[in-house]
Design an enzyme around this catalytic site. Sequence first.
Site, PDB file in Angstrom:
ATOM      1  N   GLU A 134       0.809  -1.232   0.000  1.00 57.57           N
ATOM      2  CA  GLU A 134       0.000   0.000   0.000  1.00 57.57           C
ATOM      3  C   GLU A 134       0.841   1.281   0.000  1.00 57.57           C
ATOM      4  OE1 GLU A 134      -3.162  -0.363   2.978  1.00 57.57           O
ATOM      5  OE2 GLU A 134      -3.153  -2.522   2.677  1.00 57.57           O
ATOM      6  N   ASN A 176       2.134  -5.272  -3.082  1.00 57.49           N
ATOM      7  CA  ASN A 176       0.759  -5.575  -2.675  1.00 57.49           C
ATOM      8  C   ASN A 176      -0.027  -4.289  -2.446  1.00 57.49           C
ATOM      9  OD1 ASN A 176      -1.097  -7.750  -1.777  1.00 57.49           O
ATOM     10  ND2 ASN A 176      -0.994  -6.738   0.212  1.00 57.49           N
ATOM     11  N   HIS A 213     -10.394  -6.691  -1.133  1.00 56.35           N
ATOM     12  CA  HIS A 213     -11.328  -6.532   0.002  1.00 56.35           C
ATOM     13  C   HIS A 213     -12.594  -5.907  -0.597  1.00 56.35           C
ATOM     14  CE1 HIS A 213      -8.636  -7.585   3.268  1.00 56.35           C
ATOM     15  NE2 HIS A 213      -7.731  -6.724   2.856  1.00 56.35           N
ATOM     16  N   GLU A 248      -5.871 -10.857  -0.394  1.00 57.53           N
ATOM     17  CA  GLU A 248      -6.579 -10.652   0.888  1.00 57.53           C
ATOM     18  C   GLU A 248      -8.105 -10.679   0.704  1.00 57.53           C
ATOM     19  OE1 GLU A 248      -5.158  -7.161   2.888  1.00 57.53           O
ATOM     20  OE2 GLU A 248      -3.091  -7.476   2.303  1.00 57.53           O
ATOM     21  N   ASP A 250     -11.972 -10.899   0.724  1.00 58.77           N
ATOM     22  CA  ASP A 250     -13.177 -11.140   1.517  1.00 58.77           C
ATOM     23  C   ASP A 250     -14.295 -10.309   0.877  1.00 58.77           C
ATOM     24  OD1 ASP A 250     -11.624  -9.411   4.350  1.00 58.77           O
ATOM     25  OD2 ASP A 250     -12.345  -8.587   2.454  1.00 58.77           O
TER      26      ASP A 250
HETATM   27  O1  G3I Z   1      -2.155  -8.942  19.288  1.00 68.88           O
HETATM   28  C1  G3I Z   1      -2.703  -7.813  19.981  1.00 68.88           C
HETATM   29  C2  G3I Z   1      -3.332  -8.252  21.305  1.00 68.88           C
HETATM   30  O2  G3I Z   1      -2.292  -8.738  22.154  1.00 68.88           O
HETATM   31  C3  G3I Z   1      -4.023  -7.038  21.958  1.00 68.88           C
HETATM   32  O3  G3I Z   1      -4.678  -7.460  23.121  1.00 68.88           O
HETATM   33  C4  G3I Z   1      -5.062  -6.492  20.955  1.00 68.88           C
HETATM   34  C5  G3I Z   1      -5.808  -5.297  21.498  1.00 68.88           C
HETATM   35  O4  G3I Z   1      -4.958  -4.172  21.435  1.00 68.88           O
HETATM   36  O5  G3I Z   1      -4.379  -6.065  19.746  1.00 68.88           O
HETATM   37  C6  G3I Z   1      -3.791  -7.192  19.109  1.00 68.88           C
HETATM   38  O6  G3I Z   1      -3.138  -6.743  17.936  1.00 68.88           O
HETATM   39  C7  G3I Z   1      -4.045  -6.405  16.872  1.00 68.88           C
HETATM   40  C8  G3I Z   1      -3.760  -7.358  15.706  1.00 68.88           C
HETATM   41  O7  G3I Z   1      -4.506  -6.978  14.535  1.00 68.88           O
HETATM   42  C9  G3I Z   1      -4.092  -8.805  16.062  1.00 68.88           C
HETATM   43  O8  G3I Z   1      -5.456  -8.923  16.317  1.00 68.88           O
HETATM   44  C10 G3I Z   1      -3.691  -4.969  16.451  1.00 68.88           C
HETATM   45  O9  G3I Z   1      -4.078  -4.083  17.472  1.00 68.88           O
HETATM   46  C11 G3I Z   1      -4.451  -4.625  15.168  1.00 68.88           C
HETATM   47  O10 G3I Z   1      -4.009  -3.353  14.688  1.00 68.88           O
HETATM   48  C12 G3I Z   1      -4.121  -5.655  14.098  1.00 68.88           C
HETATM   49  O11 G3I Z   1      -4.896  -5.346  12.948  1.00 68.88           O
HETATM   50  C13 G3I Z   1      -4.477  -5.974  11.721  1.00 68.88           C
HETATM   51  C14 G3I Z   1      -4.104  -4.842  10.748  1.00 68.88           C
HETATM   52  O12 G3I Z   1      -3.855  -5.372   9.437  1.00 68.88           O
HETATM   53  C15 G3I Z   1      -2.814  -4.169  11.198  1.00 68.88           C
HETATM   54  O13 G3I Z   1      -1.772  -5.121  11.190  1.00 68.88           O
HETATM   55  C16 G3I Z   1      -5.665  -6.763  11.186  1.00 68.88           C
HETATM   56  O14 G3I Z   1      -5.882  -7.898  12.031  1.00 68.88           O
HETATM   57  C17 G3I Z   1      -5.368  -7.237   9.776  1.00 68.88           C
HETATM   58  O15 G3I Z   1      -6.518  -7.879   9.220  1.00 68.88           O
HETATM   59  C18 G3I Z   1      -5.018  -6.043   8.897  1.00 68.88           C
HETATM   60  O16 G3I Z   1      -4.675  -6.544   7.628  1.00 68.88           O
HETATM   61  C19 G3I Z   1      -4.394  -5.548   6.621  1.00 68.88           C
HETATM   62  C20 G3I Z   1      -3.247  -6.038   5.779  1.00 68.88           C
HETATM   63  O17 G3I Z   1      -2.114  -6.270   6.590  1.00 68.88           O
HETATM   64  C21 G3I Z   1      -2.937  -5.040   4.665  1.00 68.88           C
HETATM   65  N1  G3I Z   1      -4.130  -4.783   3.845  1.00 68.88           N
HETATM   66  C22 G3I Z   1      -5.292  -4.330   4.632  1.00 68.88           C
HETATM   67  C23 G3I Z   1      -5.613  -5.379   5.689  1.00 68.88           C
HETATM   68  C24 G3I Z   1      -6.857  -5.029   6.445  1.00 68.88           C
HETATM   69  O18 G3I Z   1      -6.667  -3.855   7.128  1.00 68.88           O
END
Ligand code: G3I
Length: 378
Positions: A134, A176, A213, A248, A250
Amino acid sequence: MTTTTTLKSFLGRGQHLGTAVMPEPLIQDKSYGELICSEFDTVCVEHHLKWQPLLLQGRGEHVYDFTMADLVVDWAQSKGLQVKGHTLVWHVTSPDIILKDKSPQQLREAIRRHIFTTCGHFNGRVKSWDVVNEALAPDGSFAETLFTSRIPAMELIEDAFKWARAADPNAELIYNDNKVECVHAEKSMKMFSMLESLKRAHVPIDGVGLQAHFDAAGTGLKRPATPGSLRDQIRRLATLGLRVNVSEMDVRIAKLDNLDEATRVQAQCDIYYKATAACYREPAFEGMTFWGFTDKHTWCDQFYWKDTPLLFDRDYNKKPAYFAIQDALKSVRDNAEKVKDDNEWTGSWVPQSPIASSQSEKRAKVGEALPDWQLEAQ
Ligand code: G3I
């Protein structure tokens, strides 16, 4: 004994099918891992392979904690699953507190060291890397980020791929992005020009990930790509010698709120079936990764709204969307009827764009760096 056919049993030679994976459900929920193994041949670590989550919090930029990423990667290797590495350079999940005061040269060195540290740790266990994720704004301009405030975007992208090639010479290196599935979208055209320039400069880029998405209720630029536009996008990228994957996928349907449940499900099946059938017929297409496989663990609930975008419901039952994917893969394997060259979605589920999409779209800000889910929430 009934042998249940699973999705991956319909794949052709060189084709892959995968899902994003989180470590917690892998640890806590036996069915989660079992279904991944039976249905897919590839996994992508949804969050824990990114720069910020790899650092041991509070210990600066040199102390990594690979525990959670290794848990998924080692599990996948033990099950004979391939691993897509996601993602080395993404401004949304970089350690900004550490990076924000660095000079351009110090920032380049930090990015280079991160790439070598991460690729070096997983060397040989990760089949491909989303090296840069991105880097473009919705209008196709370069997103104005902490990185590009000090390093010209093309220089950053070029260096990132060169460092990744040096750090893991055998991994496939991928660019990506999202909203680049429609061949005619402005962002798709500008992404193509960027990739063309990079390939002309012999930058080691092997492939492109189209995130897909999709929101079935999307209108104008947010409308899901039609099979015809997806197919043409794959073919155009192939002219650069690039392999293409859907990275990705969905399909959100909750916002089709003026339709009954059966019609919403039909919309989801249409989109999954037609996108899959169109993509897997293309020689340059190497596979599709769903952004999760069960509605029990979809990122949409946290980032958008409660939705049912995936193939299995919250109790791991196969949904009609699962069978839409299965039918599409079967139609490709049996070289059955070609998906119609739809350049417009048809059917009772398709929302009317309020006015002609070119007028209805709020022009995206040049250099917009917010991630999709924050932009769509506006
Ligand atoms: O692991 C911690 C946990 O320990 C904590 O209790 C909880 C609450 O703060 O947070 C958890 O981490 C979260 C993580 O997902 C795992 O659930 C992060 O806050 C959260 O920011 C993270 O979000 C991910 C996001 O990317 C950022 O990495 C999403 O699951 C994931 O679906 C999303 O994926 C992105 C792709 O990488 C790039 N393209 C878009 C896509 C969707 O946004």
